[in-house]
Design a protein around this motif. Structure first.
Motif, PDB file in Angstrom:
ATOM      1  N   ALA B 196     -23.471  26.234  33.265  1.00  0.00           N
ATOM      2  CA  ALA B 196     -24.711  27.326  33.312  1.00  0.00           C
ATOM      3  C   ALA B 196     -24.338  28.412  34.106  1.00  0.00           C
ATOM      4  CB  ALA B 196     -25.958  26.340  33.927  1.00  0.00           C
ATOM      5  N   ALA B 197     -23.013  28.525  34.758  1.00  0.00           N
ATOM      6  CA  ALA B 197     -22.733  29.705  35.342  1.00  0.00           C
ATOM      7  C   ALA B 197     -22.896  31.142  34.642  1.00  0.00           C
ATOM      8  CB  ALA B 197     -21.524  29.698  35.904  1.00  0.00           C
ATOM      9  N   PHE B 198     -23.826  31.897  35.013  1.00  0.00           N
ATOM     10  CA  PHE B 198     -24.083  33.168  34.269  1.00  0.00           C
ATOM     11  C   PHE B 198     -23.303  33.953  33.808  1.00  0.00           C
ATOM     12  CE2 PHE B 198     -27.252  36.655  33.496  1.00  0.00           C
ATOM     13  CZ  PHE B 198     -27.981  36.106  32.548  1.00  0.00           C
ATOM     14  N   TRP B 199     -22.390  34.313  35.030  1.00  0.00           N
ATOM     15  CA  TRP B 199     -21.319  35.244  34.926  1.00  0.00           C
ATOM     16  C   TRP B 199     -19.698  34.745  34.751  1.00  0.00           C
ATOM     17  CZ3 TRP B 199     -21.710  40.667  35.455  1.00  0.00           C
ATOM     18  CH2 TRP B 199     -20.155  41.420  35.694  1.00  0.00           C
ATOM     19  N   ASP B 200     -19.512  33.665  35.686  1.00  0.00           N
ATOM     20  CA  ASP B 200     -18.094  33.575  35.907  1.00  0.00           C
ATOM     21  C   ASP B 200     -17.640  32.847  34.659  1.00  0.00           C
ATOM     22  OD1 ASP B 200     -16.963  33.885  38.697  1.00  0.00           O
ATOM     23  OD2 ASP B 200     -19.151  33.769  38.539  1.00  0.00           O
ATOM     24  N   LYS B 201     -18.256  31.844  34.184  1.00  0.00           N
ATOM     25  CA  LYS B 201     -17.733  31.319  32.834  1.00  0.00           C
ATOM     26  C   LYS B 201     -17.934  31.605  31.605  1.00  0.00           C
ATOM     27  CE  LYS B 201     -17.058  27.562  35.519  1.00  0.00           C
ATOM     28  NZ  LYS B 201     -15.627  27.270  35.862  1.00  0.00           N
ATOM     29  N   HIS B 202     -18.850  32.616  31.546  1.00  0.00           N
ATOM     30  CA  HIS B 202     -19.385  33.282  30.202  1.00  0.00           C
ATOM     31  C   HIS B 202     -19.074  34.663  29.884  1.00  0.00           C
ATOM     32  CE1 HIS B 202     -20.846  29.144  28.994  1.00  0.00           C
ATOM     33  NE2 HIS B 202     -21.601  29.304  30.293  1.00  0.00           N
ATOM     34  N   PHE B 203     -19.168  35.553  31.126  1.00  0.00           N
ATOM     35  CA  PHE B 203     -19.038  36.907  30.833  1.00  0.00           C
ATOM     36  C   PHE B 203     -17.703  37.401  30.952  1.00  0.00           C
ATOM     37  CE2 PHE B 203     -19.344  41.561  32.048  1.00  0.00           C
ATOM     38  CZ  PHE B 203     -19.978  41.844  30.989  1.00  0.00           C
ATOM     39  N   THR B 204     -16.863  36.868  31.821  1.00  0.00           N
ATOM     40  CA  THR B 204     -15.391  37.341  32.250  1.00  0.00           C
ATOM     41  C   THR B 204     -14.658  37.271  30.900  1.00  0.00           C
ATOM     42  OG1 THR B 204     -15.198  34.839  32.844  1.00  0.00           O
ATOM     43  CG2 THR B 204     -15.410  36.447  34.526  1.00  0.00           C
ATOM     44  N   THR B 205     -15.054  36.455  29.958  1.00  0.00           N
ATOM     45  CA  THR B 205     -14.300  36.358  28.751  1.00  0.00           C
ATOM     46  C   THR B 205     -14.470  37.672  27.829  1.00  0.00           C
ATOM     47  OG1 THR B 205     -15.872  34.974  27.851  1.00  0.00           O
ATOM     48  CG2 THR B 205     -13.994  33.796  28.495  1.00  0.00           C
ATOM     49  N   PHE B 206     -15.698  37.961  27.909  1.00  0.00           N
ATOM     50  CA  PHE B 206     -16.075  39.240  27.016  1.00  0.00           C
ATOM     51  C   PHE B 206     -15.131  40.323  27.868  1.00  0.00           C
ATOM     52  CE2 PHE B 206     -19.941  36.918  26.080  1.00  0.00           C
ATOM     53  CZ  PHE B 206     -19.858  36.962  24.695  1.00  0.00           C
ATOM     54  N   MET B 207     -15.311  40.729  29.294  1.00  0.00           N
ATOM     55  CA  MET B 207     -14.634  41.631  29.922  1.00  0.00           C
ATOM     56  C   MET B 207     -13.171  41.734  29.261  1.00  0.00           C
ATOM     57  SD  MET B 207     -16.169  40.805  33.710  1.00  0.00           S
ATOM     58  CE  MET B 207     -14.695  41.247  34.362  1.00  0.00           C
ATOM     59  N   GLU B 208     -12.579  40.442  29.093  1.00  0.00           N
ATOM     60  CA  GLU B 208     -11.072  40.670  28.765  1.00  0.00           C
ATOM     61  C   GLU B 208     -10.928  40.730  27.415  1.00  0.00           C
ATOM     62  OE1 GLU B 208     -10.359  37.492  32.550  1.00  0.00           O
ATOM     63  OE2 GLU B 208     -10.338  36.665  30.346  1.00  0.00           O
ATOM     64  N   GLY B 209     -11.850  40.954  26.737  1.00  0.00           N
ATOM     65  CA  GLY B 209     -11.898  41.254  25.322  1.00  0.00           C
ATOM     66  C   GLY B 209     -11.842  39.920  24.467  1.00  0.00           C
ATOM     67  N   ARG B 210     -12.070  38.882  24.952  1.00  0.00           N
ATOM     68  CA  ARG B 210     -12.033  37.541  24.188  1.00  0.00           C
ATOM     69  C   ARG B 210     -13.500  37.120  23.680  1.00  0.00           C
ATOM     70  NH1 ARG B 210     -10.192  33.434  27.330  1.00  0.00           N
ATOM     71  NH2 ARG B 210     -10.539  34.724  29.176  1.00  0.00           N
ATOM     72  N   LEU B 211     -13.414  36.842  22.523  1.00  0.00           N
ATOM     73  CA  LEU B 211     -14.816  36.351  21.888  1.00  0.00           C
ATOM     74  C   LEU B 211     -14.890  35.244  21.467  1.00  0.00           C
ATOM     75  CD1 LEU B 211     -17.681  37.453  21.012  1.00  0.00           C
ATOM     76  CD2 LEU B 211     -16.742  37.829  18.812  1.00  0.00           C
ATOM     77  N   HIS B 212     -15.989  34.581  22.327  1.00  0.00           N
ATOM     78  CA  HIS B 212     -15.944  32.974  21.886  1.00  0.00           C
ATOM     79  C   HIS B 212     -17.386  32.710  21.699  1.00  0.00           C
ATOM     80  CE1 HIS B 212     -11.988  31.420  23.666  1.00  0.00           C
ATOM     81  NE2 HIS B 212     -12.313  32.211  24.806  1.00  0.00           N
ATOM     82  N   VAL B 213     -17.651  31.983  20.552  1.00  0.00           N
ATOM     83  CA  VAL B 213     -18.819  31.682  20.037  1.00  0.00           C
ATOM     84  C   VAL B 213     -19.624  30.714  21.293  1.00  0.00           C
ATOM     85  CG1 VAL B 213     -20.255  30.021  18.440  1.00  0.00           C
ATOM     86  CG2 VAL B 213     -18.052  31.384  17.863  1.00  0.00           C
ATOM     87  N   ARG B 214     -18.980  29.991  22.147  1.00  0.00           N
ATOM     88  CA  ARG B 214     -19.720  29.166  23.130  1.00  0.00           C
ATOM     89  C   ARG B 214     -20.533  30.248  24.199  1.00  0.00           C
ATOM     90  NH1 ARG B 214     -14.740  28.209  26.175  1.00  0.00           N
ATOM     91  NH2 ARG B 214     -14.717  29.780  27.673  1.00  0.00           N
ATOM     92  N   ASP B 215     -19.756  31.266  24.198  1.00  0.00           N
ATOM     93  CA  ASP B 215     -20.479  32.072  25.292  1.00  0.00           C
ATOM     94  C   ASP B 215     -21.485  32.915  24.637  1.00  0.00           C
ATOM     95  OD1 ASP B 215     -18.480  31.611  27.076  1.00  0.00           O
ATOM     96  OD2 ASP B 215     -17.054  32.872  26.366  1.00  0.00           O
ATOM     97  N   LEU B 216     -21.476  33.166  23.479  1.00  0.00           N
ATOM     98  CA  LEU B 216     -22.575  33.681  22.557  1.00  0.00           C
ATOM     99  C   LEU B 216     -23.745  32.903  22.584  1.00  0.00           C
ATOM    100  CD1 LEU B 216     -20.672  35.773  19.580  1.00  0.00           C
ATOM    101  CD2 LEU B 216     -21.957  36.637  21.495  1.00  0.00           C
ATOM    102  N   ALA B 217     -23.413  31.522  22.425  1.00  0.00           N
ATOM    103  CA  ALA B 217     -24.573  30.511  22.274  1.00  0.00           C
ATOM    104  C   ALA B 217     -25.295  30.397  23.423  1.00  0.00           C
ATOM    105  CB  ALA B 217     -23.769  29.189  21.720  1.00  0.00           C
ATOM    106  N   TYR B 218     -24.219  30.204  24.682  1.00  0.00           N
ATOM    107  CA  TYR B 218     -24.793  30.194  25.818  1.00  0.00           C
ATOM    108  C   TYR B 218     -25.978  31.304  26.234  1.00  0.00           C
ATOM    109  CZ  TYR B 218     -25.518  30.834  31.037  1.00  0.00           C
ATOM    110  OH  TYR B 218     -26.197  30.721  32.165  1.00  0.00           O
ATOM    111  N   TYR B 219     -25.523  32.636  25.942  1.00  0.00           N
ATOM    112  CA  TYR B 219     -26.341  33.601  26.322  1.00  0.00           C
ATOM    113  C   TYR B 219     -27.913  33.600  25.353  1.00  0.00           C
ATOM    114  CZ  TYR B 219     -23.308  35.726  29.538  1.00  0.00           C
ATOM    115  OH  TYR B 219     -22.748  36.045  30.879  1.00  0.00           O
ATOM    116  N   ALA B 220     -27.377  32.946  24.132  1.00  0.00           N
ATOM    117  CA  ALA B 220     -28.478  32.862  23.211  1.00  0.00           C
ATOM    118  C   ALA B 220     -29.502  31.884  23.509  1.00  0.00           C
ATOM    119  CB  ALA B 220     -27.848  32.770  21.837  1.00  0.00           C
ATOM    120  N   SER B 221     -29.006  30.841  23.918  1.00  0.00           N
ATOM    121  CA  SER B 221     -29.912  29.830  24.406  1.00  0.00           C
ATOM    122  C   SER B 221     -30.659  30.000  25.726  1.00  0.00           C
ATOM    123  CB  SER B 221     -29.022  28.466  24.623  1.00  0.00           C
ATOM    124  OG  SER B 221     -28.056  28.708  25.752  1.00  0.00           O
TER     125      SER B 221
END
Lengths: 310, 240
Positions: B196-221
């Motif tokens: 559930a970590a709002f930033w560390d587990k899900h946003f840092t990947t976007f910052m680094e230019g990596r797109l993961h469906v699980r991160d998109l799914a997390y923010y969507a949920s």
């Protein structure tokens, strides 16, 4: 056309409205009367769709809240005591927005807008920012938003509160115009206004509907038995005699001038002839007999406070 | 249709009032300041590192702006009595909530669009891919979507902006820092808190230019859950 059946609403354990039933017909202006806390606002809010009833139904043209609340909201226009307005918008833009929100198409709104501005007497203010309008004009914009979608029922909560005498006269005309082709349900504390505007009255007391009918019917029911009697004789003696008379429920002295006193007498029925003949036979001088002429006030007080007195 | 009408009205209110522009200006000012100090002026760095720092700065400001944009949303309607217009219209409560959220997202998108000149500077003068920029902005928009949903849910509970803003911020901080508890709890809560970590587990990947469906799914949920909560609050009000 609009039927309210066995409407009940609880706030927690407190029954704000108990089993109220009434009808409003097309072209009719119905006045909702009652003291503060009688259940008027609760009734209006349920009809407007702001509150759900604990039980009972509201139907307009056969459609009820339970089955199609959204369609019912399309058929109702509501103006609360404080008009809900986006004060940053211009009058015409605001009405366009509300019209679309109520389900009209853009072209339907443009057709309807001039008519509504005319009914609400707002043509000259159409392009003014709402925040710059006076209270009276804001009320009119409130009415305009309530009718922009040509609803079957318009609900007005205290529509003339806060208006000056000139604005009241103008608002009265506006309300009368509204009733053409639709029903209007309004609440007001100003009895003379209800008297002049409404065709039908519904009286609430402690959440219960205690009476309904035309003003004349209700006044007859409540006030016909109330008379003002002016009698020559020792006031205390006359009061005692009246108190003991079988036709008299209550008698109170309103004013005395020497041996002439005026009594407000509540009869057990419309038994004026018998009372007068007994009074004369007793040897008192009858100086005057009249029905209490402050009819609507008497009606209001009589219907809304009877339980408290009991 | 009702959703778009609510969104249009709210967006117009943001754009015609000064409050919305003050938030936009403040975000742009601070973003620019941080870009100059932590990005360009922080000594020799690779282009992609400067871009990551930019997204990191922007992410923090997006969360603050999200709460500021939305704290007035439903609370102000209730305070001014204009919620009656929404509740008596044939719009569903869900349409009202989504319309409000879209308007706030419109302002967030406008704000983010006005920051584009900074990545553009890095792109022109350095060596970063357009994909990295696109993924970073996708992350910012996802973060904005979830934050504004949280703000709208908080706004639905109050009559005034301030408590709505405070509650929104508290929920956000809880989601940001909740993962710290994962170190001191056992499974399955450990895994849930870490996920559930709002930033560390899900946003840092976007910052680094990596797109993961699980991160998109997390923010969507998160977005869906809080918009649903706001809808339920509005529905519940008719029964109060």
């Amino acid at each position: 056309m609009i039927e309210v059946r066995n409407l009940t609403r609880y706030y927690g354990d407190f029954p704000a409205l108990k089993d109220a039933s009434f009808r409003v017909e097309e072209g009719q202006i119905v006045g909702l009367l009652g003291l503060n806390g009688a259940g008027k606002s609760t009734t209006l809010k349920i009809l407007a769709g702001l509150l759900m009833p604990s039980s009972g139904t509201v139907t307009i043209d056969g459609i009820d809240f339970e089955h199609d609340a959204l369609e019912l909201r399309r058929r109702i226009g509501y103006l609360p005591e404080d008009p809900p307005l986006y004060v940053d918008m211009r009058v015409a833009d605001f009405l366009r927005h509300i019209g679309r929100m109520k389900g009209l198409t853009a072209s339907e709104v443009e057709t309807r807008l001039p008519q509504v501005l005319r009914i609400a007497q707002l043509e000259a203010r159409a392009h003014q920012v709402i925040g710059t309008l006076s209270h009276g004009f804001r009320k009119r914009v409130g009415i305009a938003q309530a009718i922009i979608h040509d609803p079957r029922l318009v609900i007005l909560d205290e529509p003339i509160s806060g208006l000056d005498p000139v604005q009241i006269v103008e608002m009265r005309k506006v309300i009368r115009n509204l009733a053409r082709g639709r029903a209007v349900l309004l609440s007001s504390h100003i009895l003379s206004e209800v008297e002049q505007t409404c065709d039908w009255l519904v009286v609430l007391r402690d959440g219960e509907l205690v009476a309904q009918g035309t003003e004349a019917e209700l006044v007859h029911e409540v006030v016909a038995s109330r008379v003002r009697l002016t009698v020559r004789g020792a006031p205390s003696e006359v009061a005692a005699w009246l108190g003991a008379h079988a036709a008299v429920q209550t008698a109170s002295v309103e004013r005395t001038e020497g041996d002439i006193a005026t009594f407000l007498v509540e009869l057990t029925g419309d038994d004026r002839e018998r009372l007068v003949s007994d009074l004369i036979a007793k040897g008192y001088g009858l100086r005057g007999l009249e029905a209490a002429d402050d009819a609507l006030e008497e009606l209001f007080v009589g219907l809304t406070t009877r339980r408290a007195e009991a | 249709m009702h959703t778009l009408l609510v969104a249009r009205r709210d967006l117009a209110a943001y754009l015609h009032g000064y409050a919305g522009w003050v938030i936009v200006a403040a975000v742009l000012f601070v973003t620019g300041l941080l870009f100059q100090t932590r990005g360009l002026g922080a000594g020799p760095q690779l282009s992609h590192e400067v871009l990551e720092t930019f997204f990191e700065n922007c992410g923090g400001l997006v969360m603050i702006a999200g709460i500021l944009f939305t704290m007035r949303s439903l609370a102000e309607e209730r305070q001014l009595g204009t919620d009656v217009l929404l509740q008596t219209s044939p719009a569903t409560d869900a349409q009202v909530v989504v319309g409000k959220w879209l308007a706030a997202m419109g302002m967030m998108a406008l704000t983010l669009a006005l920051t584009l000149y900074m990545p553009a500077l890095i792109f022109v003068n350095g060596k970063v891919s357009l994909a990295h920029i696109a993924v970073g902005y996708t992350g910012l928009l996802s973060l904005a979507a979830a934050t504004t949903a949280i703000g709208i849910a908080a706004s639905s509970l109050f009559r005034t902006q301030l408590p709505a803003g405070i509650l929104g911020a508290v929920v956000l901080v809880t989601l940001l820092l909740g993962w710290l508890l994962s170190d001191v709890t056992d499974a399955p809560f450990k895994d849930v808190l870490a996920y559930a970590a709002f930033w560390d587990k899900h946003f840092t990947t976007f910052m680094e230019g990596r797109l993961h469906v699980r991160d998109l799914a997390y923010y969507a949920s998160v977005t869906f859950a809080f918009l649903l909560a706001a809808t339920k609050v509005l529905e519940g009000r008719r029964w109060q």
